[in-house]
Design a protein around this motif. Structure first.
Motif, PDB file in Angstrom:
ATOM      1  N   PHE A 144     -39.491  -9.704 -39.305  1.00 27.96           N
ATOM      2  CA  PHE A 144     -38.890  -8.534 -40.013  1.00 27.96           C
ATOM      3  C   PHE A 144     -39.724  -7.395 -40.172  1.00 27.96           C
ATOM      4  CE2 PHE A 144     -35.807 -11.960 -40.709  1.00 27.96           C
ATOM      5  CZ  PHE A 144     -34.887 -11.364 -40.042  1.00 27.96           C
ATOM      6  N   PHE A 145     -39.307  -6.146 -40.077  1.00 26.65           N
ATOM      7  CA  PHE A 145     -40.214  -5.076 -40.359  1.00 26.65           C
ATOM      8  C   PHE A 145     -39.528  -3.990 -40.947  1.00 26.65           C
ATOM      9  CE2 PHE A 145     -41.916  -0.846 -38.728  1.00 26.65           C
ATOM     10  CZ  PHE A 145     -43.413  -0.828 -39.568  1.00 26.65           C
ATOM     11  N   THR A 146     -40.459  -3.199 -42.034  1.00 24.72           N
ATOM     12  CA  THR A 146     -40.030  -2.009 -42.523  1.00 24.72           C
ATOM     13  C   THR A 146     -41.233  -1.111 -42.841  1.00 24.72           C
ATOM     14  OG1 THR A 146     -38.649  -0.874 -44.435  1.00 24.72           O
ATOM     15  CG2 THR A 146     -39.912  -2.797 -44.745  1.00 24.72           C
ATOM     16  N   ARG A 147     -40.873   0.166 -42.722  1.00 25.56           N
ATOM     17  CA  ARG A 147     -41.886   1.219 -43.088  1.00 25.56           C
ATOM     18  C   ARG A 147     -41.876   1.373 -44.515  1.00 25.56           C
ATOM     19  NH1 ARG A 147     -40.052   3.036 -37.981  1.00 25.56           N
ATOM     20  NH2 ARG A 147     -41.819   3.137 -36.413  1.00 25.56           N
ATOM     21  N   ASP A 148     -40.790   0.923 -45.184  1.00 22.31           N
ATOM     22  CA  ASP A 148     -40.448   1.250 -46.503  1.00 22.31           C
ATOM     23  C   ASP A 148     -41.538   0.729 -47.528  1.00 22.31           C
ATOM     24  OD1 ASP A 148     -39.532   2.167 -49.100  1.00 22.31           O
ATOM     25  OD2 ASP A 148     -37.775   0.932 -48.705  1.00 22.31           O
ATOM     26  N   LEU A 149     -42.781   1.225 -47.727  1.00 19.56           N
ATOM     27  CA  LEU A 149     -43.613   0.747 -48.572  1.00 19.56           C
ATOM     28  C   LEU A 149     -43.266   0.816 -50.090  1.00 19.56           C
ATOM     29  CD1 LEU A 149     -46.812   1.381 -46.382  1.00 19.56           C
ATOM     30  CD2 LEU A 149     -46.467  -0.866 -47.241  1.00 19.56           C
ATOM     31  N   SER A 150     -42.564   0.246 -50.575  1.00 13.70           N
ATOM     32  CA  SER A 150     -42.086   0.432 -52.177  1.00 13.70           C
ATOM     33  C   SER A 150     -41.678  -0.933 -52.522  1.00 13.70           C
ATOM     34  CB  SER A 150     -41.045   1.395 -51.961  1.00 13.70           C
ATOM     35  OG  SER A 150     -39.692   0.830 -51.392  1.00 13.70           O
ATOM     36  N   ALA A 151     -41.312  -0.924 -53.954  1.00 17.68           N
ATOM     37  CA  ALA A 151     -40.665  -2.208 -54.317  1.00 17.68           C
ATOM     38  C   ALA A 151     -39.451  -2.559 -53.766  1.00 17.68           C
ATOM     39  CB  ALA A 151     -40.685  -1.803 -56.207  1.00 17.68           C
ATOM     40  N   ALA A 152     -38.659  -1.395 -53.655  1.00 16.75           N
ATOM     41  CA  ALA A 152     -37.438  -1.584 -52.823  1.00 16.75           C
ATOM     42  C   ALA A 152     -37.610  -2.245 -51.426  1.00 16.75           C
ATOM     43  CB  ALA A 152     -36.447  -0.564 -52.929  1.00 16.75           C
ATOM     44  N   GLY A 153     -38.555  -1.590 -50.542  1.00 18.68           N
ATOM     45  CA  GLY A 153     -38.832  -2.187 -49.360  1.00 18.68           C
ATOM     46  C   GLY A 153     -39.337  -3.587 -49.285  1.00 18.68           C
ATOM     47  N   LEU A 154     -40.209  -4.161 -50.498  1.00 19.38           N
ATOM     48  CA  LEU A 154     -40.579  -5.514 -50.710  1.00 19.38           C
ATOM     49  C   LEU A 154     -39.313  -6.282 -50.939  1.00 19.38           C
ATOM     50  CD1 LEU A 154     -42.826  -7.331 -50.795  1.00 19.38           C
ATOM     51  CD2 LEU A 154     -42.918  -6.904 -53.292  1.00 19.38           C
ATOM     52  N   CYS A 155     -38.366  -6.044 -51.669  1.00 20.00           N
ATOM     53  CA  CYS A 155     -37.369  -6.745 -52.145  1.00 20.00           C
ATOM     54  C   CYS A 155     -36.379  -6.948 -51.069  1.00 20.00           C
ATOM     55  CB  CYS A 155     -36.462  -6.197 -53.199  1.00 20.00           C
ATOM     56  SG  CYS A 155     -37.541  -6.227 -54.714  1.00 20.00           S
ATOM     57  N   ARG A 156     -36.251  -5.870 -50.152  1.00 27.44           N
ATOM     58  CA  ARG A 156     -35.224  -6.225 -48.999  1.00 27.44           C
ATOM     59  C   ARG A 156     -35.964  -7.096 -47.824  1.00 27.44           C
ATOM     60  NH1 ARG A 156     -35.321  -0.497 -46.460  1.00 27.44           N
ATOM     61  NH2 ARG A 156     -33.846  -1.528 -45.093  1.00 27.44           N
ATOM     62  N   MET A 157     -37.450  -7.081 -47.837  1.00 35.88           N
ATOM     63  CA  MET A 157     -37.974  -7.978 -47.004  1.00 35.88           C
ATOM     64  C   MET A 157     -37.719  -9.348 -47.561  1.00 35.88           C
ATOM     65  SD  MET A 157     -38.830  -6.080 -44.633  1.00 35.88           S
ATOM     66  CE  MET A 157     -39.976  -6.906 -43.524  1.00 35.88           C
ATOM     67  N   TYR A 158     -37.897  -9.574 -48.831  1.00 32.17           N
ATOM     68  CA  TYR A 158     -37.792 -10.944 -49.285  1.00 32.17           C
ATOM     69  C   TYR A 158     -36.457 -11.383 -48.987  1.00 32.17           C
ATOM     70  CZ  TYR A 158     -36.736 -14.704 -52.682  1.00 32.17           C
ATOM     71  OH  TYR A 158     -36.433 -15.765 -53.163  1.00 32.17           O
ATOM     72  N   GLU A 159     -35.534 -10.693 -49.071  1.00 26.53           N
ATOM     73  CA  GLU A 159     -34.070 -11.208 -49.068  1.00 26.53           C
ATOM     74  C   GLU A 159     -33.939 -11.662 -47.420  1.00 26.53           C
ATOM     75  OE1 GLU A 159     -31.759  -7.564 -49.483  1.00 26.53           O
ATOM     76  OE2 GLU A 159     -31.980  -7.571 -51.593  1.00 26.53           O
ATOM     77  N   ARG A 160     -34.633 -11.209 -46.466  1.00 25.96           N
ATOM     78  CA  ARG A 160     -34.663 -11.747 -45.226  1.00 25.96           C
ATOM     79  C   ARG A 160     -35.200 -13.082 -45.055  1.00 25.96           C
ATOM     80  NH1 ARG A 160     -32.538  -7.181 -45.419  1.00 25.96           N
ATOM     81  NH2 ARG A 160     -31.761  -6.019 -43.717  1.00 25.96           N
ATOM     82  N   VAL A 161     -36.051 -13.579 -45.905  1.00 25.97           N
ATOM     83  CA  VAL A 161     -36.679 -15.014 -45.820  1.00 25.97           C
ATOM     84  C   VAL A 161     -36.441 -15.880 -46.803  1.00 25.97           C
ATOM     85  CG1 VAL A 161     -38.414 -14.035 -44.329  1.00 25.97           C
ATOM     86  CG2 VAL A 161     -38.838 -14.023 -46.648  1.00 25.97           C
ATOM     87  N   ALA A 162     -35.579 -15.281 -47.823  1.00 26.88           N
ATOM     88  CA  ALA A 162     -35.396 -16.059 -49.240  1.00 26.88           C
ATOM     89  C   ALA A 162     -34.670 -17.280 -48.903  1.00 26.88           C
ATOM     90  CB  ALA A 162     -34.444 -15.301 -50.000  1.00 26.88           C
ATOM     91  N   HIS A 163     -33.862 -17.682 -47.870  1.00 26.26           N
ATOM     92  CA  HIS A 163     -33.068 -18.702 -47.547  1.00 26.26           C
ATOM     93  C   HIS A 163     -34.150 -20.066 -47.404  1.00 26.26           C
ATOM     94  CE1 HIS A 163     -34.350 -17.269 -43.514  1.00 26.26           C
ATOM     95  NE2 HIS A 163     -34.543 -18.699 -43.137  1.00 26.26           N
ATOM     96  N   ALA A 164     -35.416 -19.713 -46.999  1.00 29.19           N
ATOM     97  CA  ALA A 164     -36.403 -21.023 -46.757  1.00 29.19           C
ATOM     98  C   ALA A 164     -36.762 -21.587 -48.030  1.00 29.19           C
ATOM     99  CB  ALA A 164     -37.613 -20.303 -46.015  1.00 29.19           C
ATOM    100  N   LEU A 165     -36.530 -21.011 -49.221  1.00 26.41           N
ATOM    101  CA  LEU A 165     -37.309 -21.337 -50.583  1.00 26.41           C
ATOM    102  C   LEU A 165     -36.019 -21.969 -51.408  1.00 26.41           C
ATOM    103  CD1 LEU A 165     -39.188 -18.168 -51.126  1.00 26.41           C
ATOM    104  CD2 LEU A 165     -40.031 -20.280 -49.978  1.00 26.41           C
ATOM    105  N   SER A 166     -36.664 -23.187 -52.126  1.00 26.85           N
ATOM    106  CA  SER A 166     -35.871 -23.633 -52.924  1.00 26.85           C
ATOM    107  C   SER A 166     -36.603 -24.238 -54.021  1.00 26.85           C
ATOM    108  CB  SER A 166     -34.943 -24.756 -52.571  1.00 26.85           C
ATOM    109  OG  SER A 166     -35.799 -25.827 -51.796  1.00 26.85           O
ATOM    110  N   GLY A 167     -35.841 -24.763 -55.293  1.00 22.82           N
ATOM    111  CA  GLY A 167     -36.651 -25.354 -56.400  1.00 22.82           C
ATOM    112  C   GLY A 167     -37.517 -24.404 -57.052  1.00 22.82           C
ATOM    113  N   LYS A 168     -38.962 -25.152 -57.420  1.00 24.74           N
ATOM    114  CA  LYS A 168     -39.837 -24.267 -58.416  1.00 24.74           C
ATOM    115  C   LYS A 168     -40.408 -23.445 -56.884  1.00 24.74           C
ATOM    116  CE  LYS A 168     -42.338 -25.701 -61.721  1.00 24.74           C
ATOM    117  NZ  LYS A 168     -42.918 -26.315 -62.255  1.00 24.74           N
ATOM    118  N   VAL A 169     -40.752 -22.508 -57.037  1.00 24.40           N
ATOM    119  CA  VAL A 169     -41.525 -21.295 -56.223  1.00 24.40           C
ATOM    120  C   VAL A 169     -42.739 -21.016 -56.743  1.00 24.40           C
ATOM    121  CG1 VAL A 169     -41.290 -19.493 -54.536  1.00 24.40           C
ATOM    122  CG2 VAL A 169     -39.115 -20.697 -55.202  1.00 24.40           C
ATOM    123  N   ALA A 170     -43.944 -21.576 -55.811  1.00 21.87           N
ATOM    124  CA  ALA A 170     -45.165 -20.814 -56.196  1.00 21.87           C
ATOM    125  C   ALA A 170     -45.186 -19.657 -55.171  1.00 21.87           C
ATOM    126  CB  ALA A 170     -46.068 -21.596 -55.411  1.00 21.87           C
TER     127      ALA A 170
END
Length: 322
Positions: free
Chosen positions: A42-68
């Protein structure tokens, strides 16, 4: 949402970044479709906290439990490290998250846990817990298929986590050519004294670079990837693209390439390949310094070695969320 299949060959042929409609044609046999399977980046040109959070939402499904959350917290007053306010905004969205680091091998206040913690305070990482994973010693992870390393010494606390979010400031690197997600998990999770020396030493020579260093770095990353399995997600932030790593601190060369955007994937090789491709896609006058750093250090060997160790897919679809 627009979709384009982007490979390095496509980037170099096009000479610029274009996000458009994916071309299709006819019925593809099942065997051919499997052979042509592509990872998703996934790609965004939005270099901001909001852009970072939107990108995290695209891959968050891979993570569970205690996250490093593995990121580079930087040398004292480092000018190019990830904005702390971005990370502060992101962390509440990551369940059971802890930022993780390890001490370093090169001369730095971060060689010791005490000096490392002081640097964390100085650099503004005082809004969240930061686990210096080798503060209480090492653990050993096997390197399956390793030629140079059979097991990697990592920070012992790494074993306390179920998943890892790899949050990386993509940039150049004085030895690696570039530092992406692979470097972040390999050198970044290796213990400060033992593990990092394993990666940097070749025979009697410490700080040995070149293709063999890339291979050792990839083998270190293999230990981390195999440990967490599918419970890993990767975000590369392409801003402040200096030829130097954040380990250079205030001595880092000024960025000469333009800011590009943020990438996210659950495929390690795909995200680093796409990041390199985006750099190569820039006009010559912008990409020159970073490409020279990558190629003079044989940095592209990182990508081919990851492919050989089956650490991901270098064929990918780049999907814009803008």
């Amino acid at each position: 949402m627009s979709v384009t299949d982007m490979t390095r060959r496509h980037f170099l042929k096009a000479g610029s970044l274009t996000l458009g409609a994916c071309m299709t044609g006819g019925i593809v046999p099942a065997a051919a479709a499997a052979a042509d399977a592509k990872a998703t980046v996934f790609f965004t040109r939005d270099l901001s906290a909001a852009g970072l959070c939107r990108m995290y939402e695209r891959v968050a499904h891979a993570l569970s439990g205690k996250v490093a959350v593995k990121l580079h917290t930087g040398e004292p007053n480092g000018p190019n490290i990830l904005p702390r306010d971005w990370v502060k905004t992101l962390l509440p969205h990551v369940p059971q998250a802890t930022i993780v680091e390890c001490n370093v091998l090169y001369p730095s206040p971060r060689q010791t846990t005490e000096g490392h913690r002081e640097t964390l305070r100085l650099n503004g990482w005082d809004f969240c817990p930061v686990d210096i994973m080798d503060a209480e010693g090492d653990a050993r992870l096997p390197v399956k298929g390793g030629k140079w390393i059979k097991e990697l010494a990592v920070g012992k606390h790494l074993l306390n986590y179920d998943s890892m979010l790899v949050l990386t400031h993509f940039k150049g690197h004085v030895m690696g050519g570039f530092g992406g997600s692979l470097k972040n998990i390999s050198i970044g999770c290796a213990s400060g004294k033992t593990g990092k020396e394993q990666l940097h030493r070749e025979g009697e020579q410490l700080w040995a670079g070149g293709p063999h260093f890339m291979e050792r770095m990839v083998e270190g990353g293999k230990a981390i990837v195999d440990h967490f399995g599918p419970r890993m997600a990767y975000i590369n932030v392409l801003r402040n693209l200096s030829v130097d790593c954040d380990c250079a601190g205030t001595g880092a060369a000024p960025a000469t390439a333009p800011d590009i955007g943020i990438l996210a994937s659950t495929d390690l090789l795909a995200i680093d390949q796409a990041s390199v491709d985006l750099v190569y896609a820039q006009p010559e006058r912008y990409r020159h310094d970073l490409v020279e750093r990558i190629e003079s250090r044989k940095g592209l060997r990182q990508l081919s070695a990851m492919r050989e160790l089956k650490m991901g897919n270098d064929k990918y679809k780049l999907i814009s969320i803008d």
